[in-house]
Design a protein around this motif. Structure first.
Motif, PDB file in Angstrom:
ATOM      1  N   GLU A 148     -56.086 -12.952  33.113  1.00 37.72           N
ATOM      2  CA  GLU A 148     -55.132 -13.792  33.846  1.00 37.72           C
ATOM      3  C   GLU A 148     -53.699 -13.340  33.586  1.00 37.72           C
ATOM      4  N   ALA A 149     -53.401 -13.037  32.323  1.00 36.74           N
ATOM      5  CA  ALA A 149     -52.043 -12.580  31.990  1.00 36.74           C
ATOM      6  C   ALA A 149     -51.707 -11.281  32.717  1.00 36.74           C
ATOM      7  N   GLN A 150     -52.676 -10.404  32.833  1.00 35.34           N
ATOM      8  CA  GLN A 150     -52.458  -9.164  33.572  1.00 35.34           C
ATOM      9  C   GLN A 150     -52.147  -9.461  35.037  1.00 35.34           C
ATOM     10  N   ARG A 151     -52.897 -10.366  35.635  1.00 31.48           N
ATOM     11  CA  ARG A 151     -52.663 -10.720  37.036  1.00 31.48           C
ATOM     12  C   ARG A 151     -51.280 -11.307  37.242  1.00 31.48           C
ATOM     13  N   ARG A 152     -50.757 -11.949  36.207  1.00 30.52           N
ATOM     14  CA  ARG A 152     -49.474 -12.639  36.326  1.00 30.52           C
ATOM     15  C   ARG A 152     -48.306 -11.798  35.803  1.00 30.52           C
ATOM     16  N   GLY A 153     -48.524 -10.519  35.601  1.00 28.60           N
ATOM     17  CA  GLY A 153     -47.427  -9.621  35.300  1.00 28.60           C
ATOM     18  C   GLY A 153     -47.015  -9.536  33.850  1.00 28.60           C
ATOM     19  N   MET A 154     -47.915  -9.923  32.929  1.00 30.24           N
ATOM     20  CA  MET A 154     -47.583  -9.876  31.504  1.00 30.24           C
ATOM     21  C   MET A 154     -48.134  -8.625  30.824  1.00 30.24           C
ATOM     22  N   GLY A 155     -48.481  -7.619  31.593  1.00 33.98           N
ATOM     23  CA  GLY A 155     -49.163  -6.460  31.038  1.00 33.98           C
ATOM     24  C   GLY A 155     -48.438  -5.789  29.884  1.00 33.98           C
ATOM     25  N   GLN A 205     -52.018 -34.141  42.138  1.00 38.47           N
ATOM     26  CA  GLN A 205     -50.634 -34.114  42.619  1.00 38.47           C
ATOM     27  C   GLN A 205     -50.214 -32.742  43.129  1.00 38.47           C
ATOM     28  N   LEU A 206     -50.609 -31.709  42.392  1.00 43.55           N
ATOM     29  CA  LEU A 206     -50.067 -30.376  42.653  1.00 43.55           C
ATOM     30  C   LEU A 206     -50.962 -29.518  43.528  1.00 43.55           C
ATOM     31  N   GLY A 207     -52.229 -29.903  43.686  1.00 42.21           N
ATOM     32  CA  GLY A 207     -53.127 -29.118  44.509  1.00 42.21           C
ATOM     33  C   GLY A 207     -53.302 -27.711  43.969  1.00 42.21           C
ATOM     34  N   ASP A 208     -53.244 -26.732  44.864  1.00 44.34           N
ATOM     35  CA  ASP A 208     -53.468 -25.345  44.466  1.00 44.34           C
ATOM     36  C   ASP A 208     -52.352 -24.784  43.585  1.00 44.34           C
ATOM     37  N   GLU A 209     -51.238 -25.500  43.459  1.00 44.60           N
ATOM     38  CA  GLU A 209     -50.129 -25.029  42.641  1.00 44.60           C
ATOM     39  C   GLU A 209     -50.287 -25.381  41.163  1.00 44.60           C
ATOM     40  N   VAL A 210     -51.359 -26.101  40.821  1.00 40.56           N
ATOM     41  CA  VAL A 210     -51.495 -26.592  39.454  1.00 40.56           C
ATOM     42  C   VAL A 210     -51.589 -25.444  38.450  1.00 40.56           C
ATOM     43  N   ASP A 211     -52.298 -24.364  38.792  1.00 40.19           N
ATOM     44  CA  ASP A 211     -52.436 -23.247  37.855  1.00 40.19           C
ATOM     45  C   ASP A 211     -51.094 -22.571  37.600  1.00 40.19           C
ATOM     46  N   ASP A 212     -50.289 -22.430  38.642  1.00 40.61           N
ATOM     47  CA  ASP A 212     -48.955 -21.845  38.476  1.00 40.61           C
ATOM     48  C   ASP A 212     -48.077 -22.745  37.614  1.00 40.61           C
ATOM     49  N   PHE A 213     -48.166 -24.059  37.838  1.00 41.79           N
ATOM     50  CA  PHE A 213     -47.373 -25.019  37.063  1.00 41.79           C
ATOM     51  C   PHE A 213     -47.700 -24.907  35.581  1.00 41.79           C
ATOM     52  N   ILE A 214     -48.982 -24.878  35.245  1.00 37.85           N
ATOM     53  CA  ILE A 214     -49.398 -24.817  33.844  1.00 37.85           C
ATOM     54  C   ILE A 214     -49.028 -23.473  33.234  1.00 37.85           C
ATOM     55  N   TRP A 215     -49.191 -22.395  33.985  1.00 31.83           N
ATOM     56  CA  TRP A 215     -48.830 -21.084  33.453  1.00 31.83           C
ATOM     57  C   TRP A 215     -47.337 -21.007  33.132  1.00 31.83           C
ATOM     58  N   GLN A 216     -46.509 -21.528  34.005  1.00 33.89           N
ATOM     59  CA  GLN A 216     -45.065 -21.520  33.759  1.00 33.89           C
ATOM     60  C   GLN A 216     -44.707 -22.385  32.558  1.00 33.89           C
ATOM     61  N   LEU A 217     -45.427 -23.507  32.384  1.00 31.12           N
ATOM     62  CA  LEU A 217     -45.193 -24.342  31.205  1.00 31.12           C
ATOM     63  C   LEU A 217     -45.465 -23.584  29.909  1.00 31.12           C
ATOM     64  N   ARG A 218     -46.477 -22.734  29.928  1.00 34.28           N
ATOM     65  CA  ARG A 218     -46.851 -22.012  28.709  1.00 34.28           C
ATOM     66  C   ARG A 218     -45.669 -21.260  28.101  1.00 34.28           C
TER      67      ARG A 218
END
Length: 429
Positions: free
Chosen positions: A148-155, A92-105
């Motif tokens: 991954e967390a570093q890449r997503r700004g959680m440093g 359903q989400l295509g390439d956005e699936v990783d962003d969707f799951i990360w935001q859910l976390r």
């Protein structure tokens, strides 16, 4: 017959406020009737009431009776079933699936923190958590998550600890390293659950305890029927997880109870801060893990070793004491003041189950041991869906789940075999 008291636990012994909601007598008409007075039902009720809808919350026992009021109290970004979720949702989400799951976390953390602040909830909220590695493979997994967390700004929120650093965080010989996460939290779940129900009530929600729903009447104007009353609604939300037996032809064989045991020691005094100096919650990387934290009054609250047979343990303290001593040899002679069990809804693929039983009847269940944060996310998603925004709901509702035939006889034995398999794999990691 008098209403049953809450099962004894550290949480029931330290309640800020006990509940005393009425039993449903007669009839009522609302916009949404919600079955289940745990985090999913209550979070949905708050979300809907904040949107101005008239809500009734119906609980068979007392608010927070089930897993919502008995769990380990850790609010973390660990989504059970994220790999299976990613595979199914990619369609359903295509390439956005990783962003969707990360935001859910992390969305559940945001909801809980904002709600605590808005309603002035006292639930011993504290920040900080260690995800502890016991094998070199665990260390590699934590390092990948750290990257991954570093890449997503959680440093600023995370720190990868080696063996020396982790022993400064927790005085245990068991760990090779850990991921320290300052965004994760721990709290008193029963006090949070009860206070959220109070928040829903303050917004106009009707709350009923000791009111078992006997059946759901489907249709354009559905209703729930109890022994002494009936509530008509525009929508019904079924949020009882493994604590109900409604709609067995549709929901049977989809989730299964696993019984987790938890204990709380005597107050440890100054020793408590020597064990965990920064008051962090901890769990390890194993599939069947141990988890623990300090309570507000300086006890060690320790859980683990889930029983997947579905049958309650006979002596939880005896089962967990060896793990406590392995983790903290300093507690060789510690006394256990409280012990209790917690039934968790386990899904075979670990993806939370959301769906509709008819056009006006919705359900959500099965968080597989990660319920505090996830239930608050799901409450928001359900409220969005009932109010007409279906995108996130549909993402979950289209996931495929395995239904076990003859589940009452074979479901938990099958689950127990699966857990033994994963334990065997764990020894090889």
């Amino acid at each position: 017959m008098p209403a049953p008291e809450r099962p004894p636990s550290y949480y029931t012994a330290t309640l800020v406020r006990e509940t005393d909601y009425p039993t449903l007598q007669g009839g009522a008409k609302v916009d949404v009737a919600i079955i289940g007075g745990g985090f999913t039902g209550i979070s949905t009720a708050v979300e809907l009431a904040e949107r101005g809808l008239k809500v009734a919350l119906i609980e068979a026992q007392k608010i927070g009776w089930g897993a919502s009021g008995r769990n380990g109290g850790q609010v973390t970004g660990s989504l059970s079933g994220d790999a299976a979720m990613r595979k199914q949702m990619r369609q359903q989400l295509g390439d956005e699936v990783d962003d969707f799951i990360w935001q859910l976390r992390w969305r559940g953390h945001e909801i809980i923190e904002k709600r605590i602040a808005r309603y002035g909830i006292n639930c011993d909220l504290k920040h900080g958590h260690l995800h502890a590695a016991m094998t070199p493979t665990h260390l590699k997994e934590l390092a990948a998550f750290y990257d991954e967390a570093q890449r997503r700004g959680m440093g600023e929120d995370i720190e990868l600890c080696d063996g020396t650093a982790v022993r400064r965080q927790v005085a245990s010989p068991r760990y090779l390293g850990a991921l320290k996460n300052r965004r994760n939290m721990h709290l008193h779940p029963l006090n949070l659950c009860i206070a959220e129900a109070q928040a829903a009530e303050s917004l106009g929600a009707l709350v009923f305890e000791h009111t078992e729903v006997l059946k759901i009447l489907h249709g354009d104007r559905p209703a729930v029927v109890t022994a002494k009353g009936r509530i008509e609604a525009c929508h019904i939300v079924l949020a009882g997880d493994v604590y109900h037996r409604l709609e067995p032809s549709r929901l049977g064989g989809l989730i299964f109870p696993a019984i987790g045991g938890i204990v709380a020691t005597q107050p440890l005094g100054d020793l408590a801060r020597r064990l965990i100096p920064e008051d962090l919650a901890v769990y390890d990387c194993r599939f069947v893990l141990d988890y623990y934290r300090l309570t507000a009054d300086g006890r060690l609250l320790f859980g683990g070793g889930a029983n997947y047979s579905g049958r309650p343990s006979r002596d939880i303290a005896a089962e967990l004491t060896p793990a406590i001593r392995q983790t903290f040899p300093q507690l060789e002679a510690v006394h256990i003041d409280h012990q209790w069990a917690c039934a968790m809804g386990i899904v075979l693929n670990r993806i939370p189950q959301l769906g509709k039983l008819s056009n006006t009847v919705w359900y959500a269940q099965g968080y597989s041991g990660h319920g505090i944060a996830t239930s608050h996310i799901i409450g928001e998603i359900l409220a969005e869906a009932v109010a007409g925004t279906l995108s996130r709901f549909d993402t979950f509702a289209t996931c495929k789940h395995v239904r076990v035939p003859f589940a009452k006889a074979f479901g938990n034995p099958l689950l127990a075999v699966g857990m033994r398999y994963y334990k065997m794999l764990e020894r090889l990691r």
